[in-house]
Scaffold this active site. Structure first.
Site, PDB file in Angstrom:
ATOM      1  N   TYR A 293      -4.353   2.985  -9.780  1.00  0.00           N
ATOM      2  CA  TYR A 293      -3.680   3.259  -8.508  1.00  0.00           C
ATOM      3  C   TYR A 293      -4.554   2.811  -7.338  1.00  0.00           C
ATOM      4  CZ  TYR A 293      -1.782   5.601  -4.459  1.00  0.00           C
ATOM      5  OH  TYR A 293      -1.308   5.841  -3.196  1.00  0.00           O
TER       6      TYR A 293
ATOM      7  N   ARG B 260     -11.578  13.385   0.436  1.00  0.00           N
ATOM      8  CA  ARG B 260     -11.691  14.046   1.743  1.00  0.00           C
ATOM      9  C   ARG B 260     -10.372  14.658   2.192  1.00  0.00           C
ATOM     10  NH1 ARG B 260     -11.883   9.779   6.159  1.00  0.00           N
ATOM     11  NH2 ARG B 260      -9.699   9.789   5.494  1.00  0.00           N
TER      12      ARG B 260
ATOM     13  N   ARG C 182       1.874  14.441  -2.224  1.00  0.00           N
ATOM     14  CA  ARG C 182       1.597  13.353  -3.161  1.00  0.00           C
ATOM     15  C   ARG C 182       0.093  13.362  -3.393  1.00  0.00           C
ATOM     16  NH1 ARG C 182       3.185   7.734  -2.633  1.00  0.00           N
ATOM     17  NH2 ARG C 182       3.165   7.875  -4.892  1.00  0.00           N
TER      18      ARG C 182
ATOM     19  N   PHE D 185     -18.190  -5.896   9.292  1.00  0.00           N
ATOM     20  CA  PHE D 185     -16.819  -5.485   9.006  1.00  0.00           C
ATOM     21  C   PHE D 185     -16.725  -4.799   7.638  1.00  0.00           C
ATOM     22  CE2 PHE D 185     -12.687  -6.436   7.091  1.00  0.00           C
ATOM     23  CZ  PHE D 185     -11.810  -5.960   8.058  1.00  0.00           C
TER      24      PHE D 185
END
Length: 459
Positions: free
Chosen positions: A167, A214, A227, A287
């Site tokens: 997932y 978290r 979910r 980034f």
């Protein structure tokens, strides 16, 4: 006194906070093009911290990643909207990559800023269609793969750790893979970065697992139905349901489950570090690296912390600002990782219950990661050429601030005669507002000393 108290107790974070505020203002300045202005404006609304780092990228990569993020955020909004019919949702997820080529495409779904994004998604589509073909292909392909993957889990429970990894691959690992392809496509990174899909996948998994850990309370309280993606293979060892961890009576089991989840997340660290080591462009590096440091920092705070089941646990804003301002090379990454891993090590050593099932594995993970980061930092330092100019700069700053302190406080004796002969005609400058100048000289000397020590520690 909350925010003020944080600043007073961590004065070293004040300047980074001011700089981050400046960067946030820059990120809020929208392009002249109205379509791009909408994209960057909504980006600020749905992810302010991401907007700051993306604004630092050069074009055309900046616009491509902005659109990439918004397209995937749109896809994620469809997945998250529990009010949508399941069969309709599955169909939309699997065909979303085709819809981004359809001018005028919008949807009515989502909440708050996400609802506005979907209501005006036609603007995102317009900007997407203006991107170079190489960027469009990457964005569309990742959207297709992600949408199909998400549809698998609409009604499928995350049972095993393997399900959990799959997932997270679909919703985040593919993002890392897509970003790598964009980095290479624009020429800022080597084509070899595109080929390291395994490493890029680990980058995404580490970030996604941190978010899932978290956000336990926010996700479990979601309406009309929660979910959750904590794998049963882990949480089933500690409770009869994920909901039971909200009950304070089950706090010990909840924290042990939390610790197990964090232990699992740490196995991605070696690959994340390996991925970042191959980056060559500073802006691309920042980034990628800043979110990774934020993730390890968040996990360090969450580890063995029952407050995760009571609210949101996150890093201080000042500490976040320091990460943004001090992440320019792998040396900085190693230092931050070591700092947060040492926090975990201290908890493992003295705070975690001895009967915690994942304690032994966590102790090994932390010790291994710490040893790796410390050794890598030593090697990195040895490979850095010493900067004579930086050394001259530091000694000059110390000499000037020290001389000012010396003469303002009259350590060489009273009167103009204590000054060098060249400066004696200007003695009156030091005598005016003497008390104020003394205070300024102390502050200046302390700041310069702290700056020099900080810079020398990096070498």
């Amino acid at each position: 006194m909350g925010k003020l108290g944080e600043i007073l107790s961590h004065p070293d974070e004040l300047i980074p906070l001011l700089r981050m505020a400046r960067d946030a203002r820059k990120a809020s300045r929208l392009p002249a093009d109205p379509d791009l202005a909408f994209c960057y404006g909504i980006l600020n609304d749905v992810s302010r911290s991401f907007a700051i780092v993306i604004q630092q990228l050069p074009n055309p990569l900046r616009d491509a990643i902005c659109v990439f993020y918004l397209v995937l955020r749109g896809l994620d909004t469809v997945e998250d909207d529990m009010a949508l019919d399941v069969s309709f949702k599955v169909d939309q997820l699997r065909s979303f990559h085709e819809k981004i080529y359809n001018k005028g495409f919008t949807m009515s779904c989502g909440y708050n800023h996400y609802k506005r994004l979907m209501a005006k998604f036609n603007i995102v589509v317009d900007v997407f269609l203006k991107l170079e073909d190489v960027y469009q292909k990457v964005i569309a392909d990742i959207t297709r793969r992600m949408g199909c993957g998400m549809s698998e889990f609409i009604e499928k429970e995350v049972l095993t750790v393997q399900d959990y990894d799959l997932y997270c691959h679909y919703v985040a690992g593919l993002v890392g893979i897509g970003l790598s392809q964009l980095f290479a496509a624009c020429g800022l990174e080597s084509p070899s970065v595109r080929e390291e899909e395994g490493l890029a996948n680990h980058m995404g998994l580490f970030l996604q697992k941190t978010n899932i850990i978290r956000d336990y309370l926010e996700d479990i309280m979601e309406e009309p139905a929660p979910r959750m993606f904590w794998p049963r293979e882990i949480w089933g060892q500690y409770g009869t349901s994920l909901e039971c961890f909200k009950d304070p009576a089950n706090r010990k089991q909840a924290v042990q489950c939390l610790n197990h989840m964090i232990t699992d997340a740490l196995r991605h660290l070696p690959s994340c570090l390996q991925y970042m080591r191959q980056l060559r462009n500073l802006l691309v590096f920042r980034f990628c690296a800043i979110p990774q440091i934020m993730a390890i920092g968040t996990l360090a705070l969450c580890y063995n912390n029952g407050k995760v089941f009571e609210g949101v646990v996150k890093m201080r804003r000042g500490q976040t600002a320091k990460v943004f301002q001090t992440c320019n090379d792998m040396g900085d990454v190693y230092r931050w990782f070591i700092y947060f891993l040492e926090i975990m090590e201290a908890k493992v050593r003295s705070a975690v219950s001895a009967d915690d099932p994942s304690l032994a594995t966590m102790r090994t993970e932390v010790a291994t990661s710490l040893g790796h980061c410390r050794a890598a930092l030593v090697q990195w330092r040895a490979a850095q050429p010493g900067s004579a100019l930086a050394l001259i700069r530091d000694w000059t700053l110390l000499a000037v601030s020290g001389s000012y302190f010396y003469y303002v406080w009259r350590l060489g004796g009273p009167g103009p005669e204590s000054l060098p002969e060249l400066l004696r005609p200007y003695a009156w400058v030091l005598e005016e507002h003497e008390e104020v100048q003394r205070a300024v000289s102390v502050v200046l000397l302390v700041l310069v000393f702290a700056l020099v020590v900080s810079e020398r520690r990096k070498v």
